[in-house]
Design an enzyme around this catalytic site. Structure first.
Site, PDB file in Angstrom:
ATOM      1  CB  CYS A   1      13.347   3.141  20.804  1.00 14.26           C
ATOM      2  SG  CYS A   1      12.987   3.728  18.981  1.00 14.26           S
TER       3      CYS A   1
ATOM      4  CG  HIS B   1       9.866   3.553  23.160  1.00 13.00           C
ATOM      5  ND1 HIS B   1      10.384   4.940  22.942  1.00 13.00           N
ATOM      6  CD2 HIS B   1       9.811   2.835  22.074  1.00 13.00           C
ATOM      7  CE1 HIS B   1      10.354   5.121  21.608  1.00 13.00           C
ATOM      8  NE2 HIS B   1      10.148   3.924  20.941  1.00 13.00           N
TER       9      HIS B   1
ATOM     10  CG  ASN C   1       9.128   6.201  18.206  1.00 13.91           C
ATOM     11  OD1 ASN C   1       9.770   6.557  19.019  1.00 13.91           O
ATOM     12  ND2 ASN C   1       8.779   4.913  17.973  1.00 13.91           N
TER      13      ASN C   1
HETATM   14  O1  UT7 Z   1      10.439   2.391  18.276  1.00 19.70           O
HETATM   15  C1  UT7 Z   1       9.768   1.140  17.581  1.00 19.70           C
HETATM   16  C2  UT7 Z   1       9.363   1.690  16.412  1.00 19.70           C
HETATM   17  N1  UT7 Z   1       8.204   1.291  15.468  1.00 19.70           N
HETATM   18  C3  UT7 Z   1       7.145   0.724  16.088  1.00 19.70           C
HETATM   19  O2  UT7 Z   1       6.934   0.692  17.332  1.00 19.70           O
HETATM   20  C4  UT7 Z   1       6.031   0.262  15.136  1.00 19.70           C
HETATM   21  C5  UT7 Z   1       5.173  -0.744  15.366  1.00 19.70           C
HETATM   22  N2  UT7 Z   1       4.221  -0.822  14.601  1.00 19.70           N
HETATM   23  C6  UT7 Z   1       3.207  -0.181  14.468  1.00 19.70           C
HETATM   24  O3  UT7 Z   1       2.894   0.763  15.321  1.00 19.70           O
HETATM   25  C7  UT7 Z   1       1.944  -0.618  13.606  1.00 19.70           C
HETATM   26  O4  UT7 Z   1       2.291  -1.670  12.700  1.00 19.70           O
HETATM   27  C8  UT7 Z   1       1.724   0.665  12.693  1.00 19.70           C
HETATM   28  C9  UT7 Z   1       1.263   1.921  13.161  1.00 19.70           C
HETATM   29  C10 UT7 Z   1       3.016   0.964  11.870  1.00 19.70           C
HETATM   30  C11 UT7 Z   1       0.803  -0.137  11.093  1.00 19.70           C
HETATM   31  O5  UT7 Z   1      -0.301  -0.124  11.902  1.00 19.70           O
HETATM   32  P1  UT7 Z   1      -1.225  -1.421  11.619  1.00 19.70           P
HETATM   33  O6  UT7 Z   1      -2.405  -1.655  12.520  1.00 19.70           O
HETATM   34  O7  UT7 Z   1      -0.232  -2.682  11.929  1.00 19.70           O
HETATM   35  O8  UT7 Z   1      -1.579  -1.400  10.218  1.00 19.70           O
HETATM   36  P2  UT7 Z   1      -0.910  -2.119   9.049  1.00 19.70           P
HETATM   37  O9  UT7 Z   1       0.530  -2.086   8.508  1.00 19.70           O
HETATM   38  O10 UT7 Z   1      -1.324  -3.635   8.860  1.00 19.70           O
HETATM   39  O11 UT7 Z   1      -1.618  -1.701   7.901  1.00 19.70           O
HETATM   40  C12 UT7 Z   1      -3.048  -1.785   7.800  1.00 19.70           C
HETATM   41  C13 UT7 Z   1      -3.621  -0.821   6.597  1.00 19.70           C
HETATM   42  C14 UT7 Z   1      -3.147  -1.481   5.053  1.00 19.70           C
HETATM   43  O12 UT7 Z   1      -3.718  -1.374   4.093  1.00 19.70           O
HETATM   44  P3  UT7 Z   1      -4.323  -2.695   3.469  1.00 19.70           P
HETATM   45  O13 UT7 Z   1      -3.379  -3.579   3.082  1.00 19.70           O
HETATM   46  O14 UT7 Z   1      -5.473  -3.273   4.584  1.00 19.70           O
HETATM   47  O15 UT7 Z   1      -5.243  -2.142   2.367  1.00 19.70           O
HETATM   48  C15 UT7 Z   1      -1.872  -0.194   5.000  1.00 19.70           C
HETATM   49  O16 UT7 Z   1      -1.349  -0.213   3.581  1.00 19.70           O
HETATM   50  O17 UT7 Z   1      -3.426   0.490   6.591  1.00 19.70           O
HETATM   51  C16 UT7 Z   1      -2.668   0.909   5.541  1.00 19.70           C
HETATM   52  N3  UT7 Z   1      -1.614   2.166   6.337  1.00 19.70           N
HETATM   53  C17 UT7 Z   1      -2.216   3.099   6.135  1.00 19.70           C
HETATM   54  N4  UT7 Z   1      -3.603   3.822   5.873  1.00 19.70           N
HETATM   55  C18 UT7 Z   1      -3.588   5.006   6.187  1.00 19.70           C
HETATM   56  C19 UT7 Z   1      -0.507   1.892   6.278  1.00 19.70           C
HETATM   57  N5  UT7 Z   1       0.059   3.074   6.850  1.00 19.70           N
HETATM   58  C20 UT7 Z   1      -0.941   3.867   6.586  1.00 19.70           C
HETATM   59  C21 UT7 Z   1      -1.484   5.265   6.800  1.00 19.70           C
HETATM   60  N6  UT7 Z   1      -2.479   5.911   6.816  1.00 19.70           N
HETATM   61  N7  UT7 Z   1      -0.465   6.172   7.371  1.00 19.70           N
END
Ligand code: UT7
Length: 311
Positions: free
Chosen positions: A110, A236, A266
């Site tokens: 990226c 980004h 993204n």
């Molecule tokens: O170019 C670089 C590429 N990547 C990035 O920049 C990604 C960087 N990271 C992020 O943007 C964030 O970490 C995410 C958007 C991927 C995730 O957000 P988060 O606030 O870190 O959520 P999390 O992974 O801690 O998940 C929180 C909850 C979990 O459930 P429990 O364990 O609390 O019950 C996940 O299973 O949200 C759940 N979850 C979802 N729920 C609904 C994870 N993905 C989803 C989803 N829809 N798509």
């Protein structure tokens, strides 16, 4: 040394729009969750990396008033080329009819567009006069559409700029920096062209904010410019919360950071030119402005540049 400046910009997005509501049909997710956690409302999916890169390049060349045969070099940043070889830069070179031009692909995930842009300035500093810098991606091809933790994030698109030598040594590049952290490589991976993106989202988030803080700090210091003197921030577009957290860490007003992620998701190496284009269309970037751009991505790689926009 010769100076350089951007004389044209173009972007391209596939026609097909996939909304969060569309994703709700196939994934255990919701529009509200995606908007709250990422800021993304929709993304564009389709076409090939070459086609998107070509369309963006044609628009950038038209804006610059540069005939493709006058190009000296194409630096084509992509993580998702249509083939390993022929390389994307050559496919676009041929389609443009840029017969005199060299071509090279560059993969810094990226951060690719930032590395390509800085390379473009470097090539011009060594004597060539017209460089096309492209960031083009079809990440939809390497997304596991059954994995809600990644499928909601990514989209396809392209952006391109024309860099031209200036007649004086007055360079529009005021400062720049490149960095990498290979020890964090495992947190964001795609180990096979036919495989899928694997990601430790929370750790990528944390590392991304740190990377932006570091690279922006070094670029501003090298340029001798304070954060309050920057008119527009182009980061980004991976997550609105990453952008806002990074602004907070560097002491910048988040309102001065331009965002296009709500419509694009993204798009990896395409996200920075897509965001510049948005800034130009909305008036958030105007001639004479200082524009700070920063990218981060898998590797990890990161890079930034401070530019004086316009003639
Ligand atoms: O170019 C670089 C590429 N990547 C990035 O920049 C990604 C960087 N990271 C992020 O943007 C964030 O970490 C995410 C958007 C991927 C995730 O957000 P988060 O606030 O870190 O959520 P999390 O992974 O801690 O998940 C929180 C909850 C979990 O459930 P429990 O364990 O609390 O019950 C996940 O299973 O949200 C759940 N979850 C979802 N729920 C609904 C994870 N993905 C989803 C989803 N829809 N798509």
């Amino acid at each position: 040394m010769t100076g350089a400046r951007i004389t044209g910009i173009g972007t391209s997005l596939p026609d097909r729009v996939v909304t969060n509501f569309d994703l709700e049909q196939t994934l255990d997710t919701s529009h509200d969750w995606i908007v709250e956690r990422t800021g993304i409302h929709e993304r564009h999916i389709g076409e090939s990396t070459t086609q998107l890169g070509l369309e963006a390049s044609q628009k950038a060349l038209a804006m610059a008033g540069v005939d493709p045969v006058d190009l000296d070099l194409i630096v084509f940043a992509t993580t998702t080329p249509d083939s390993l070889f022929p390389i994307g830069g050559c496919l676009v070179q041929d389609a443009l009819g840029a017969h005199r031009s060299g071509a090279v692909d560059l993969n810094a995930a990226c951060s690719g567009f930032m590395y390509a842009l800085i390379a473009g300035y470097g090539y011009i500093g060594r004597g060539i006069s017209k460089v096309l810098v492209v960031g083009a991606e079809t990440l939809s091809r390497i997304v596991d559409w059954d994995d809600r933790s990644t499928a909601i994030l990514f989209g396809d698109g392209a952006g391109a700029v024309v860099l031209e030598a200036t007649t004086d040594a007055n360079d529009s590049l005021l400062g720049w920096h490149t960095g990498s952290k290979g020890s964090a490589g495992s947190i964001l991976r795609c180990t096979d062209m036919r495989g899928f993106i694997e990601m430790e989202g929370k750790e990528v988030f944390r590392q991304a904010v740190l990377a932006i803080e570091e690279t922006v700090g070094i670029t501003l210091e090298r340029a001798g410019v304070g954060v309050d003197e920057v008119d527009a921030f182009v980061f980004h577009q991976a997550n609105v919360r990453i952008i806002d957290a990074a602004c907070k860490r560097i002491g910048a007003d988040p309102a001065r950071s331009i965002k296009v992620i709500q419509h694009t998701g993204n798009t990896s190496s395409a996200s920075i030119p897509l965001t510049i284009d948005e800034g130009l269309r909305t008036g958030a970037i105007a001639n004479g402005d200082t524009v700070l751009m920063a990218g981060f991505g898998a590797g990890m790689t990161y890079a930034s540049a401070l530019l004086r926009w316009g003639p």
